[in-house]
Design a protein around this motif. Sequence first.
Motif, PDB file in Angstrom:
ATOM      1  N   PHE A  51     -20.044  40.453 -36.963  1.00  0.00           N
ATOM      2  CA  PHE A  51     -20.439  42.390 -38.207  1.00  0.00           C
ATOM      3  C   PHE A  51     -20.205  43.614 -37.248  1.00  0.00           C
ATOM      4  N   ALA A  52     -20.057  44.479 -37.690  1.00  0.00           N
ATOM      5  CA  ALA A  52     -19.411  45.889 -37.011  1.00  0.00           C
ATOM      6  C   ALA A  52     -19.955  46.676 -37.707  1.00  0.00           C
ATOM      7  N   THR A  53     -19.469  48.006 -36.961  1.00  0.00           N
ATOM      8  CA  THR A  53     -20.548  49.294 -37.377  1.00  0.00           C
ATOM      9  C   THR A  53     -18.925  49.982 -38.255  1.00  0.00           C
ATOM     10  N   ASP A  54     -20.063  50.853 -38.955  1.00  0.00           N
ATOM     11  CA  ASP A  54     -18.393  51.354 -39.359  1.00  0.00           C
ATOM     12  C   ASP A  54     -17.658  52.361 -38.850  1.00  0.00           C
ATOM     13  N   GLN A  55     -17.789  52.689 -38.089  1.00  0.00           N
ATOM     14  CA  GLN A  55     -17.520  53.350 -36.635  1.00  0.00           C
ATOM     15  C   GLN A  55     -16.214  52.747 -36.503  1.00  0.00           C
ATOM     16  N   GLN A  56     -17.029  51.077 -36.054  1.00  0.00           N
ATOM     17  CA  GLN A  56     -15.399  50.094 -35.582  1.00  0.00           C
ATOM     18  C   GLN A  56     -14.692  49.760 -36.068  1.00  0.00           C
ATOM     19  N   ILE A  57     -15.130  49.236 -38.125  1.00  0.00           N
ATOM     20  CA  ILE A  57     -13.711  48.249 -38.548  1.00  0.00           C
ATOM     21  C   ILE A  57     -12.979  49.734 -38.799  1.00  0.00           C
ATOM     22  N   ASP A  58     -13.652  50.908 -38.933  1.00  0.00           N
ATOM     23  CA  ASP A  58     -12.617  52.323 -39.074  1.00  0.00           C
ATOM     24  C   ASP A  58     -11.261  52.363 -37.719  1.00  0.00           C
ATOM     25  N   GLU A  59     -12.320  51.835 -37.160  1.00  0.00           N
ATOM     26  CA  GLU A  59     -10.899  52.336 -36.100  1.00  0.00           C
ATOM     27  C   GLU A  59     -10.323  51.040 -35.652  1.00  0.00           C
ATOM     28  N   LEU A  60     -10.621  49.769 -36.045  1.00  0.00           N
ATOM     29  CA  LEU A  60      -9.823  48.505 -36.421  1.00  0.00           C
ATOM     30  C   LEU A  60      -8.787  48.637 -37.405  1.00  0.00           C
ATOM     31  N   LYS A  61      -9.319  48.878 -39.067  1.00  0.00           N
ATOM     32  CA  LYS A  61      -7.902  49.556 -39.142  1.00  0.00           C
ATOM     33  C   LYS A  61      -7.343  50.514 -39.708  1.00  0.00           C
ATOM     34  N   PHE A  62      -7.848  51.370 -38.228  1.00  0.00           N
ATOM     35  CA  PHE A  62      -6.760  52.758 -37.832  1.00  0.00           C
ATOM     36  C   PHE A  62      -5.681  52.275 -36.981  1.00  0.00           C
ATOM     37  N   LYS A  63      -5.833  51.194 -36.446  1.00  0.00           N
ATOM     38  CA  LYS A  63      -5.008  50.338 -35.037  1.00  0.00           C
ATOM     39  C   LYS A  63      -4.336  49.429 -35.975  1.00  0.00           C
ATOM     40  N   ARG A  64      -4.503  49.071 -36.804  1.00  0.00           N
ATOM     41  CA  ARG A  64      -3.832  48.207 -37.655  1.00  0.00           C
ATOM     42  C   ARG A  64      -2.318  48.638 -38.509  1.00  0.00           C
ATOM     43  N   ALA A  65      -3.318  49.991 -38.799  1.00  0.00           N
ATOM     44  CA  ALA A  65      -2.080  50.650 -39.520  1.00  0.00           C
ATOM     45  C   ALA A  65      -1.006  51.187 -39.103  1.00  0.00           C
ATOM     46  N   LYS A  66      -1.353  51.606 -37.716  1.00  0.00           N
ATOM     47  CA  LYS A  66      -1.093  52.262 -35.751  1.00  0.00           C
ATOM     48  C   LYS A  66       0.577  51.038 -35.789  1.00  0.00           C
ATOM     49  N   LEU A  67       0.172  49.484 -35.417  1.00  0.00           N
ATOM     50  CA  LEU A  67       0.833  48.610 -35.753  1.00  0.00           C
ATOM     51  C   LEU A  67       1.432  48.189 -36.862  1.00  0.00           C
TER      52      LEU A  67
END
Length: 84
Positions: A51-67
């Motif tokens: 489970f993750a909040t919408d904000q957490q998943i957005d942050e993870l996706k943003f970090k993945r995109a930057k990587l």
Amino acid sequence: MDLHHPFVTEFPEHRETIRSLKLADGKFRAMFEEYHHLDDEICRIEEEVEFATDQQIDELKFKRAKLKDALYTAVHKHESALVR
């Protein structure tokens, strides 16, 4: 729908460069491993295994995109240096 976004699958035309950089460049290898760790984590959340909040998943996706951008930049830079 395929939830995973493996870096090599995203850029199959650069497979040999990616393999070469993973073997020779510790920084690239660390970024590559972090990218895949994030991708797995995002997939587990999207499959509702974790489970993750919408904000957490957005942050993870943003970090993945930057990587992904950083990895692609390294691949492109390496290939450009070989051409010269």
